[in-house]
Design a protein around this motif. Structure first.
Motif, PDB file in Angstrom:
ATOM      1  N   LEU A 143      21.226  14.518  72.887  1.00 56.63           N
ATOM      2  CA  LEU A 143      19.686  14.724  72.734  1.00 56.63           C
ATOM      3  C   LEU A 143      19.355  14.000  71.367  1.00 56.63           C
ATOM      4  O   LEU A 143      19.842  14.186  70.430  1.00 56.63           O
ATOM      5  CB  LEU A 143      19.762  16.208  72.503  1.00 56.63           C
ATOM      6  N   THR A 144      18.327  13.061  71.557  1.00 55.40           N
ATOM      7  CA  THR A 144      17.841  12.146  70.732  1.00 55.40           C
ATOM      8  C   THR A 144      16.509  11.957  70.462  1.00 55.40           C
ATOM      9  O   THR A 144      15.519  12.370  71.398  1.00 55.40           O
ATOM     10  CB  THR A 144      18.541  11.015  70.563  1.00 55.40           C
ATOM     11  N   GLY A 145      15.856  11.733  69.252  1.00 55.03           N
ATOM     12  CA  GLY A 145      14.511  11.714  69.068  1.00 55.03           C
ATOM     13  C   GLY A 145      13.723  12.448  67.911  1.00 55.03           C
ATOM     14  O   GLY A 145      14.324  12.812  67.168  1.00 55.03           O
ATOM     15  N   LYS A 146      12.525  12.830  68.226  1.00 58.27           N
ATOM     16  CA  LYS A 146      11.674  13.480  67.030  1.00 58.27           C
ATOM     17  C   LYS A 146      12.268  14.713  66.877  1.00 58.27           C
ATOM     18  O   LYS A 146      12.721  15.627  67.841  1.00 58.27           O
ATOM     19  CB  LYS A 146      10.290  13.604  67.355  1.00 58.27           C
ATOM     20  N   PRO A 147      12.161  15.344  65.684  1.00 56.81           N
ATOM     21  CA  PRO A 147      12.809  16.716  65.389  1.00 56.81           C
ATOM     22  C   PRO A 147      11.982  17.801  66.401  1.00 56.81           C
ATOM     23  O   PRO A 147      12.700  18.612  66.607  1.00 56.81           O
ATOM     24  CB  PRO A 147      12.630  17.040  63.888  1.00 56.81           C
ATOM     25  N   SER A 148      10.688  17.519  66.362  1.00 56.40           N
ATOM     26  CA  SER A 148      10.186  18.684  67.484  1.00 56.40           C
ATOM     27  C   SER A 148      10.655  18.506  68.842  1.00 56.40           C
ATOM     28  O   SER A 148      10.468  19.721  69.471  1.00 56.40           O
ATOM     29  CB  SER A 148       8.394  18.404  67.378  1.00 56.40           C
ATOM     30  N   ALA A 149      10.889  17.600  69.290  1.00 56.24           N
ATOM     31  CA  ALA A 149      11.509  17.357  70.519  1.00 56.24           C
ATOM     32  C   ALA A 149      12.797  17.728  70.673  1.00 56.24           C
ATOM     33  O   ALA A 149      13.167  18.853  71.781  1.00 56.24           O
ATOM     34  CB  ALA A 149      11.637  16.100  71.118  1.00 56.24           C
ATOM     35  N   LEU A 150      13.655  17.704  69.573  1.00 56.67           N
ATOM     36  CA  LEU A 150      15.023  18.693  69.621  1.00 56.67           C
ATOM     37  C   LEU A 150      14.794  19.853  69.459  1.00 56.67           C
ATOM     38  O   LEU A 150      15.637  20.667  70.285  1.00 56.67           O
ATOM     39  CB  LEU A 150      15.818  17.896  68.496  1.00 56.67           C
ATOM     40  N   ALA A 151      14.046  20.439  68.629  1.00 56.47           N
ATOM     41  CA  ALA A 151      13.750  21.765  68.581  1.00 56.47           C
ATOM     42  C   ALA A 151      13.180  22.493  70.009  1.00 56.47           C
ATOM     43  O   ALA A 151      13.726  23.482  70.409  1.00 56.47           O
ATOM     44  CB  ALA A 151      12.710  22.150  67.517  1.00 56.47           C
ATOM     45  N   GLU A 152      12.511  21.876  70.375  1.00 59.86           N
ATOM     46  CA  GLU A 152      11.946  22.393  71.787  1.00 59.86           C
ATOM     47  C   GLU A 152      12.980  22.599  72.931  1.00 59.86           C
ATOM     48  O   GLU A 152      13.220  23.423  73.559  1.00 59.86           O
ATOM     49  CB  GLU A 152      10.799  21.302  72.390  1.00 59.86           C
ATOM     50  N   SER A 153      13.990  21.345  72.719  1.00 55.73           N
ATOM     51  CA  SER A 153      15.079  21.265  73.886  1.00 55.73           C
ATOM     52  C   SER A 153      16.042  22.518  73.420  1.00 55.73           C
ATOM     53  O   SER A 153      16.237  23.333  74.398  1.00 55.73           O
ATOM     54  CB  SER A 153      15.629  20.111  73.745  1.00 55.73           C
TER      55      SER A 153
END
Length: 302
Positions: free
Chosen positions: A251-261
């Motif tokens: 899982l990689t990308g912006k912090p907000s996207a990681l948090a959502e996942s």
């Protein structure tokens, strides 16, 4: 998080770990302590047979020695065995080790236990591999007695019995939490009826809700009303946009996207997530840990 370096199975170890040592492990632990990680975990294998060494490697630090070393240079992070194959040792030996560690660390030990899977380890230590599940069940019961506050704990079982044998120091807390690792039906039942927590071993997200429902049903059937700590091991993580190939499952990308996942785990009933970061060096790993703590973790409970 599970500590790197102390176990180097080819399934998850990064290449840089092969040349790492105590100084690297210490810096990672200090980073976890400083940035607010809940626990650091260390694995347990006594010896790896030659037939498995290619996949598992023979690098497996002793968990009590490793966590004791890190206890002395940290202040708040919990110290978890994930998992100790406690059936390989007499429960009074295990109790002495982890009670002492809890006492010296100011009450920071969580004892994670599992059945084990390497036949040769059991045979070398004179333990019946085929009966390891039953041995673990009784060992957990014996540890419940031996890790309380009684100076002279008592237990009578099929394999282990002890009384009138004093052990001090006692744990700093009233009782050391005991988490059960594993995802087999036997491990799930063991966690439900004997554990304070459950540590699944790599269950896919799609299977977790059914496993958690089964865990809760088994606990209810046993008449246990105390809550159980439910964890999971998340997919590998990389905070931000990587300039290198971090792997298809990461899982990689912006912090907000990681948090959502990662918040999707909470909806399943998970209350703690064990994380692992892809990295090419100790510096990149500690940078990833700090970025996660600052930019991802604050959003996980929202």
């Amino acid at each position: 998080m599970q500590l790197p370096i102390q176990s180097q199975s080819t399934i998850y170890a990064e290449p840089w770990e092969a040349g790492a040592g105590a100084e690297d492990l210490a810096e990672i632990a200090r980073t976890a302590d400083r940035t607010g990680f809940t626990y650091l975990a260390s694995c347990d294998h006594v010896a790896i047979p030659r037939r498995l060494a290619g996949a598992m490697s023979t690098v497996w630090y002793d968990p009590v020695a490793t966590l004791s070393f890190l206890a002395g240079i940290t202040e708040r992070v919990l110290l978890l065995s994930h998992v100790a194959v406690v059936g390989l040792r007499h429960p009074l030996v295990t109790a002495k080790q982890y009670a002492t560690l809890d006492h010296l660390s100011g009450g920071r030990v969580v004892l994670g236990v599992g059945a084990g899977h390497v036949r040769e380890e059991f045979e070398a230590l004179g333990v019946d591999f085929a009966a390891r599940g039953a041995v673990l069940d009784e060992t957990i019961d014996a540890l419940r007695a031996a890790l309380g506050q009684e100076e002279y704990p008592e237990f009578t079982g099929e394999r282990f019995s002890f009384s009138d044998l004093g052990q001090r120091p006692r744990p700093a807390r009233q009782q050391i939490p005991l988490w059960v690792g594993g995802s087999s039906p036997a491990a799930l039942r063991r966690a439900a009826v004997r554990g304070d927590g459950w540590l699944p071993q790599g269950d896919p997200r799609s299977e977790l809700p059914a496993q958690i429902a089964r865990l809760k049903a088994l606990r209810e059937e046993a008449g246990i009303i105390e809550p159980i700590e439910i964890g999971t091991i998340a997919e590998p993580l990389y905070v931000g946009d990587a300039s290198w190939e971090v792997g298809r499952r990461t899982l990689t990308g912006k912090p907000s996207a990681l948090a959502e996942s990662l918040r999707a785990y909470a909806a399943m009933g998970v209350r703690q997530i064990q994380v692992r970061f892809r990295s090419r060096s100790r510096a990149e790993l500690t940078d990833q840990m700090a970025a996660f703590a600052a930019d991802v973790a604050p959003h996980l409970n929202s």
